[in-house]
Design a protein around this motif. Structure first.
Motif, PDB file in Angstrom:
ATOM      1  N   GLN A 312       0.775  -1.223   0.063  1.00  0.00           N
ATOM      2  CA  GLN A 312      -0.114   0.157   0.133  1.00  0.00           C
ATOM      3  C   GLN A 312       0.746   1.281  -0.090  1.00  0.00           C
ATOM      4  O   GLN A 312       0.527   2.007  -0.688  1.00  0.00           O
ATOM      5  N   LYS A 313       2.019   1.246   0.871  1.00  0.00           N
ATOM      6  CA  LYS A 313       3.012   2.387   0.684  1.00  0.00           C
ATOM      7  C   LYS A 313       3.519   2.511  -0.637  1.00  0.00           C
ATOM      8  O   LYS A 313       3.604   3.642  -1.118  1.00  0.00           O
ATOM      9  N   PHE A 314       3.747   1.433  -1.292  1.00  0.00           N
ATOM     10  CA  PHE A 314       4.277   1.635  -2.552  1.00  0.00           C
ATOM     11  C   PHE A 314       3.400   1.924  -3.510  1.00  0.00           C
ATOM     12  O   PHE A 314       3.665   2.826  -4.463  1.00  0.00           O
ATOM     13  N   LEU A 315       1.980   1.671  -3.611  1.00  0.00           N
ATOM     14  CA  LEU A 315       1.141   2.072  -4.434  1.00  0.00           C
ATOM     15  C   LEU A 315       0.599   3.764  -4.216  1.00  0.00           C
ATOM     16  O   LEU A 315       0.405   4.344  -5.029  1.00  0.00           O
ATOM     17  N   ASP A 316       0.639   4.014  -2.992  1.00  0.00           N
ATOM     18  CA  ASP A 316       0.368   5.283  -2.606  1.00  0.00           C
ATOM     19  C   ASP A 316       1.207   6.254  -3.327  1.00  0.00           C
ATOM     20  O   ASP A 316       1.015   7.557  -3.652  1.00  0.00           O
ATOM     21  N   ARG A 317       2.644   5.778  -3.555  1.00  0.00           N
ATOM     22  CA  ARG A 317       3.642   6.798  -4.073  1.00  0.00           C
ATOM     23  C   ARG A 317       3.782   6.516  -5.452  1.00  0.00           C
ATOM     24  O   ARG A 317       3.913   7.583  -6.255  1.00  0.00           O
ATOM     25  N   PHE A 318       3.360   5.320  -6.117  1.00  0.00           N
ATOM     26  CA  PHE A 318       3.774   5.070  -7.595  1.00  0.00           C
ATOM     27  C   PHE A 318       2.531   4.822  -8.372  1.00  0.00           C
ATOM     28  O   PHE A 318       2.627   4.859  -9.612  1.00  0.00           O
ATOM     29  N   ASP A 319       1.409   4.536  -7.753  1.00  0.00           N
ATOM     30  CA  ASP A 319       0.168   4.274  -8.547  1.00  0.00           C
ATOM     31  C   ASP A 319      -0.425   5.594  -8.810  1.00  0.00           C
ATOM     32  O   ASP A 319      -1.502   5.798  -8.105  1.00  0.00           O
ATOM     33  N   VAL A 320       0.020   6.256  -9.857  1.00  0.00           N
ATOM     34  CA  VAL A 320      -0.705   7.517 -10.207  1.00  0.00           C
ATOM     35  C   VAL A 320      -2.340   7.566 -10.696  1.00  0.00           C
ATOM     36  O   VAL A 320      -3.161   8.347 -10.532  1.00  0.00           O
ATOM     37  N   TYR A 321      -2.568   6.166 -11.216  1.00  0.00           N
ATOM     38  CA  TYR A 321      -4.065   5.813 -11.544  1.00  0.00           C
ATOM     39  C   TYR A 321      -4.997   5.392 -10.414  1.00  0.00           C
ATOM     40  O   TYR A 321      -6.270   5.381 -10.774  1.00  0.00           O
ATOM     41  N   GLN A 322      -4.275   5.025  -9.349  1.00  0.00           N
ATOM     42  CA  GLN A 322      -5.116   4.980  -8.065  1.00  0.00           C
ATOM     43  C   GLN A 322      -6.127   3.530  -8.415  1.00  0.00           C
ATOM     44  O   GLN A 322      -7.341   3.714  -8.416  1.00  0.00           O
ATOM     45  N   THR A 323      -5.459   2.422  -8.883  1.00  0.00           N
ATOM     46  CA  THR A 323      -6.280   1.339  -9.549  1.00  0.00           C
ATOM     47  C   THR A 323      -6.846   0.346  -8.274  1.00  0.00           C
ATOM     48  O   THR A 323      -7.569  -0.645  -8.523  1.00  0.00           O
ATOM     49  N   LEU A 324      -6.235   0.569  -7.152  1.00  0.00           N
ATOM     50  CA  LEU A 324      -6.807  -0.183  -6.012  1.00  0.00           C
ATOM     51  C   LEU A 324      -7.877   0.381  -5.375  1.00  0.00           C
ATOM     52  O   LEU A 324      -7.979   1.539  -4.728  1.00  0.00           O
ATOM     53  N   ASP A 325      -9.139  -0.205  -5.358  1.00  0.00           N
ATOM     54  CA  ASP A 325     -10.454   0.475  -4.556  1.00  0.00           C
ATOM     55  C   ASP A 325     -10.450  -0.521  -3.056  1.00  0.00           C
ATOM     56  O   ASP A 325     -10.678  -1.748  -3.175  1.00  0.00           O
ATOM     57  N   ARG A 326     -10.680   0.243  -2.110  1.00  0.00           N
ATOM     58  CA  ARG A 326     -10.975  -0.209  -0.852  1.00  0.00           C
ATOM     59  C   ARG A 326     -12.187  -0.904  -0.637  1.00  0.00           C
ATOM     60  O   ARG A 326     -12.149  -2.122  -0.122  1.00  0.00           O
ATOM     61  N   ASP A 327     -13.067  -0.819  -1.031  1.00  0.00           N
ATOM     62  CA  ASP A 327     -14.671  -1.220  -1.188  1.00  0.00           C
ATOM     63  C   ASP A 327     -14.551  -2.753  -2.068  1.00  0.00           C
ATOM     64  O   ASP A 327     -15.125  -3.604  -1.479  1.00  0.00           O
ATOM     65  N   LEU A 328     -13.991  -2.972  -2.902  1.00  0.00           N
ATOM     66  CA  LEU A 328     -13.670  -4.086  -3.949  1.00  0.00           C
ATOM     67  C   LEU A 328     -12.813  -5.051  -2.934  1.00  0.00           C
ATOM     68  O   LEU A 328     -13.085  -6.201  -2.654  1.00  0.00           O
ATOM     69  N   MET A 329     -11.759  -4.419  -2.182  1.00  0.00           N
ATOM     70  CA  MET A 329     -10.868  -5.253  -1.481  1.00  0.00           C
ATOM     71  C   MET A 329     -11.516  -5.768  -0.421  1.00  0.00           C
ATOM     72  O   MET A 329     -11.482  -6.865   0.292  1.00  0.00           O
ATOM     73  N   MET A 330     -12.521  -4.963   0.358  1.00  0.00           N
ATOM     74  CA  MET A 330     -13.456  -5.366   1.451  1.00  0.00           C
ATOM     75  C   MET A 330     -14.100  -6.682   1.133  1.00  0.00           C
ATOM     76  O   MET A 330     -14.467  -7.499   1.916  1.00  0.00           O
ATOM     77  N   ARG A 331     -14.798  -6.676  -0.302  1.00  0.00           N
ATOM     78  CA  ARG A 331     -15.625  -7.554  -0.783  1.00  0.00           C
ATOM     79  C   ARG A 331     -14.774  -8.943  -0.596  1.00  0.00           C
ATOM     80  O   ARG A 331     -15.328 -10.001  -0.492  1.00  0.00           O
ATOM     81  N   ILE A 332     -13.572  -8.932  -1.268  1.00  0.00           N
ATOM     82  CA  ILE A 332     -12.585 -10.068  -1.180  1.00  0.00           C
ATOM     83  C   ILE A 332     -12.579 -10.488   0.159  1.00  0.00           C
ATOM     84  O   ILE A 332     -12.567 -11.750   0.355  1.00  0.00           O
ATOM     85  N   GLN A 333     -12.317  -9.631   1.165  1.00  0.00           N
ATOM     86  CA  GLN A 333     -11.974  -9.889   2.602  1.00  0.00           C
ATOM     87  C   GLN A 333     -13.306 -10.735   3.137  1.00  0.00           C
ATOM     88  O   GLN A 333     -13.038 -11.603   3.655  1.00  0.00           O
ATOM     89  N   GLY A 334     -14.320 -10.252   2.783  1.00  0.00           N
ATOM     90  CA  GLY A 334     -15.721 -10.744   3.566  1.00  0.00           C
ATOM     91  C   GLY A 334     -15.990 -12.016   2.937  1.00  0.00           C
ATOM     92  O   GLY A 334     -16.333 -13.002   3.637  1.00  0.00           O
ATOM     93  N   LEU A 335     -15.729 -12.224   1.564  1.00  0.00           N
ATOM     94  CA  LEU A 335     -15.545 -13.639   0.892  1.00  0.00           C
ATOM     95  C   LEU A 335     -14.948 -14.869   1.590  1.00  0.00           C
ATOM     96  O   LEU A 335     -15.270 -15.579   2.051  1.00  0.00           O
TER      97      LEU A 335
END
Length: 478
Positions: A312-335
């Motif tokens: 996450q620290k790496f993506l905060d700095r280098f992922d300029v397109y912000q391709t990671l979505d927290r809500d979608l990650m939470m759905r995977i976590q819930g599954l």
């Protein structure tokens, strides 16, 4: 056909997931049809797990054996042994996914901001967690080992099961096996189940008590609790439904869900590399000299959480397109959590619990009593404002599930006017990496194995007193 892969085994893996999905669906249907289960907010995964446990060899199978039908296909339950073997392995796999997603997509603020916003909740939560070690080890030393001959490593089971929950209990199974205490896997899963059930039941009782006595600052009368009845069925009104997550990439490029699974794989991979590096360092340094190998017994899941933070620290700095979505990650976590709980309960060994029933009841009672005492007496002394709303979340989490803590806080403060939810979220950043499934949780059993219960008890007591004193004499006086 791939060389070296049994096609029947591959087919059974697929069938195992299909049947597990049907079990989950049946659990949901039972919950929808049962007002009692709805009022207690029992998760469908837990209901489905108990249904599968009943239909498996531990209950239905033994019932048929008891009445004399030894040679029928139901004498082993309705599930094939190969399917149960696959279900047994799932908790240990999916716990790494759950911990890898804990901080992926979440803004990670500085420690100073976390301390300012969530300091009292951190101190209170840490005191509860370390107290579970203190009283668990104490009762083991004084009662369980001398009178019932139970392994001294049982002193860690309350924290692993109550604070860590089903995921941590399942993830520690291999460690228990390696250290010669295999019964602990089923005992911890049973304790985690008791924690969830009594956590919600006592949570609802405490909420009504808080309303009647005026300790709940937000809820002014019992009618506020009834507003949450629409949550009980677990079905969201059609007009209130929202998207499960943002689509951050075009599906013709890569399916967003696939991308998020890939991120999870990277996080777990980073955690695996860290763990293997630590094991190697231990092997060539103090392990070789002392013959004590603590890190070799630590499971992967706490390192997967660290891998998620690094990614996450790496993506905060280098992922300029912000391709990671927290809500979608939470759905995977819930599954993953639903699969973990259902499969863990379905493969629970009631024989092991039955053989250790008195120690099991004693550990469960000690854990529940300590959590209630920490809520009722330490909460108001350690949290200066909205203590009830903030400490009810810690109580729910300390009984087995972060989701239970969130649920109780939402009932106590639907609009989050106390900022309890925000503080609770920030608290996890300085809580989860250490206890509740963190580094010390994973290391506690090897520590008990190598050094014995007394040194670990002294360490846990010192840390509990530190956090308790900080909460009472620093935060509590503000």
């Amino acid at each position: 056909m791939l060389r070296g892969i049994d096609p029947m085994s591959a087919s059974m893996v697929g069938m195992s997931f299909l049947v597990l999905g049907m079990v989950l669906l049946l659990g949901k249907l039972i919950r929808v049809m049962s007002p009692t289960l709805q009022r207690l907010f029992i998760p469908s995964s837990l209901i489905g797990g108990f249904l599968a446990l009943f239909l498996g060899p531990e209950l239905l199978g033994k019932l048929f054996l008891w009445i004399g039908y030894n040679d029928t296909f139901l004498s082993g339950g309705i599930f094939p042994a190969e399917m149960l073997d696959i279900w047994t392995t799932l908790p240990g796999l999916f716990i790494s996914i759950i911990f890898a997603t804990l901080f992926l997509g979440k803004e990670i603020p500085g420690i100073r901001n976390i301390w300012f916003l969530a300091g009292p909740q951190i101190a209170h939560g840490q005191t509860i967690a370390w107290g579970q070690y203190v009283f668990g080890i104490l009762i083991t030393i004084l009662v369980l080992t001398p009178f019932y001959g139970i392994n001294p490593m049982a002193g860690a089971l309350i924290e692993i099961s109550f604070e860590g929950g089903h995921g941590t209990a399942a993830g520690m199974a291999s460690t228990f096996e390696e250290l010669g205490f295999s019964d602990a896997a089923d005992l911890s899963l049973g304790l985690a189940t008791v924690g969830i059930l009594f956590g919600v039941i006592f949570g609802i009782i405490l909420l009504n008590y808080g309303v009647r006595t005026g300790k709940a600052a937000v809820l002014k009368n019992a009618d506020h609790i009834s507003l949450n009845e629409r949550y009980q069925t677990g079905i969201i009104d059609f007009d209130s439904r929202e998207s499960a997550g943002k689509i951050t990439t075009r599906p013709e490029s890569i399916e967003p869900l696939s991308l998020h699974f890939a991120y999870i794989g990277v996080a777990i991979g980073i955690g695996y590399i860290i763990l293997q590096g630590l094991i190697l360092i231990e092997k060539i340094t103090w392990g070789q000299a002392t013959d004590i190998y603590l890190l070799a017994h630590i499971p992967l899941f706490p390192m997967a959480m660290i891998g998620g933070v690094i990614l996450q620290k790496f993506l905060d700095r280098f992922d300029v397109y912000q391709t990671l979505d927290r809500d979608l990650m939470m759905r995977i976590q819930g599954l993953s959590l639903d699969i973990l709980i259902t499969s863990a309960i379905a493969t629970l060994s009631l024989t092991v619990i039955g053989n250790n029933l008195i120690p099991f009841i004693i550990l469960a009672t000690v854990g529940i009593v300590w959590n209630l005492v920490a809520f009722m007496f330490l909460g108001p002394k350690m949290i200066p404002s909205y203590w009830f709303e903030k400490s009810i979340g810690n109580f729910g989490q300390s009984m087995g599930m972060t989701a239970s803590g969130l649920l109780l806080m939402r009932i106590a403060d639907p609009a989050d006017s106390s900022s309890a939810l925000g503080g609770f979220g920030y608290k996890q950043l300085l809580f989860e990496p250490i206890v509740g499934g963190g580094i010390f949780t994973a290391a506690s059993v090897p520590l008990l194995f190598y050094f014995g219960p007394v040194p670990v008890l002294i360490l846990a007591a010192i840390i509990m007193i530190f956090w308790g004193g900080l909460g009472i004499f620093y935060f509590g006086r503000k």
